[in-house]
Design an enzyme around this catalytic site. Structure first.
Site, PDB file in Angstrom:
ATOM      1  N   ASN A 148       0.859  -1.194   0.003  1.00 16.49           N
ATOM      2  CA  ASN A 148      -0.020  -0.206   0.028  1.00 16.49           C
ATOM      3  C   ASN A 148       1.165   1.375  -0.447  1.00 16.49           C
ATOM      4  O   ASN A 148      -0.084   2.635   0.022  1.00 16.49           O
ATOM      5  CB  ASN A 148      -1.123   0.621   1.083  1.00 16.49           C
ATOM      6  CG  ASN A 148      -0.044  -0.390   2.781  1.00 16.49           C
ATOM      7  OD1 ASN A 148       1.543  -0.317   2.621  1.00 16.49           O
ATOM      8  ND2 ASN A 148      -0.658   0.240   3.783  1.00 16.49           N
ATOM      9  N   GLU A 190       1.788   4.449   7.036  1.00 15.80           N
ATOM     10  CA  GLU A 190       0.333   4.056   6.847  1.00 15.80           C
ATOM     11  C   GLU A 190      -0.273   5.167   5.693  1.00 15.80           C
ATOM     12  O   GLU A 190       0.101   5.944   6.208  1.00 15.80           O
ATOM     13  CB  GLU A 190      -0.986   3.529   7.201  1.00 15.80           C
ATOM     14  CG  GLU A 190      -0.429   2.553   8.194  1.00 15.80           C
ATOM     15  CD  GLU A 190       0.371   1.327   7.838  1.00 15.80           C
ATOM     16  OE1 GLU A 190       0.285   0.733   6.760  1.00 15.80           O
ATOM     17  OE2 GLU A 190      -0.027   0.011   7.690  1.00 15.80           O
TER      18      GLU A 190
END
Ligand code: F6R
Length: 241
Positions: A136, A143
């Site tokens: 990702n 993140e």
């Protein structure tokens, strides 16, 4: 950005090893930023080999790892402390006081983050930061959605990251839900970055990293703004890039 295309994982690890050793030899007191995960394991094996052949010494080297899980003791088999001991530190001449990781079992995690930043500053910053990339686009445990202005901080791990890392744990439930990670700004302050990528499951991530828009939705894209990035990637990972 320098892009070095290699045949496979083995060649990626060998090229990365030469790059790291050159960097160590250029400085009197080198400071390396280290990563865990599957990607750098081959690099660490190569470094151990070169150390045994007396081609490199780590006596003057200081290291800072990117991240550590929250709630695991340092001697827990799944902690990044344990990983680094097993895969590198136990086999080279680095001194224990110079090999740093965030302490994920600290009583005061916020204070631990501030201390870690201060330690990096005291070492005059990181000369070469080694990175892997998540599917990702995460780097460290930053993140999607992370602020590009972030420094070392506590994060909630994305479900996809916990699933990807579950292979190292008895079950998904055993994967911690939080980690301490260097922030994006901390990583960007490194004088040079070495990003390693291998395997076709990373093709899309590499393409977005190299050519995609720079956005907090894909944290690795920030590296396009860093003046000194070397990407060593194998043919499978590079795909059409
Ligand atoms: C590890 C780290 C992570 C990994 C990434 C890729 O310290 O910070 O960002 O680099 O999750 O992991 P692997 O190499 O296992 O594909």
């Amino acid at each position: 950005m320098d892009i070095i295309k290699v045949k496979d994982y083995q060649e990626m690890s060998e090229k990365a090893c030469s790059h790291v050793i050159n960097n160590i030899h250029r400085q009197d007191a080198p400071v390396l930023g280290l990563a865990t995960g599957s990607t750098p394991e081959g690099l660490y094996k190569q470094l151990i080999e070169k150390y045994r052949q007396k081609k490199v010494s780590f006596e003057q080297t200081t290291t800072f790892n990117l991240d550590e899980y929250v709630g695991l003791e340092n001697d827990d088999r799944n902690s990044y402390h344990y990983y680094m001991q097993e895969k590198l530190f136990n086999h080279i001449d680095i001194s224990a006081e110079k090999a740093n990781l965030p302490n994920g079992s600290a009583a005061d995690l916020e204070q631990e983050c501030r201390n870690y930043e201060a330690q990096i500053q005291q070492a005059n910053g990181i000369d070469l930061q080694i990175l892997g990339i998540g599917l990702n686009g995460h780097i460290g445990f930053n993140e999607p959605g992370v602020s590009f202005a972030s420094r070392t901080h506590v994060v909630d791990l994305a479900a996809s990251t916990r699933e990807a890392n579950a292979r190292f744990f008895p079950s998904l439930e055993d994967v911690p839900t939080q980690a301490i990670t260097m922030g994006i700004e901390t990583i960007m302050e490194s004088k040079a970055i070495l990003l390693l990528v291998s395997g076709k499951q990373k093709t899309e991530a590499v393409a977005r990293f190299v050519n995609g828009e720079i956005s907090e939705g894909f944290p690795a894209s920030v590296l396009q703004q860093h003046p000194q990035v070397t990407l060593i990637a194998d043919e499978a990972a590079l795909g059409e890039v």
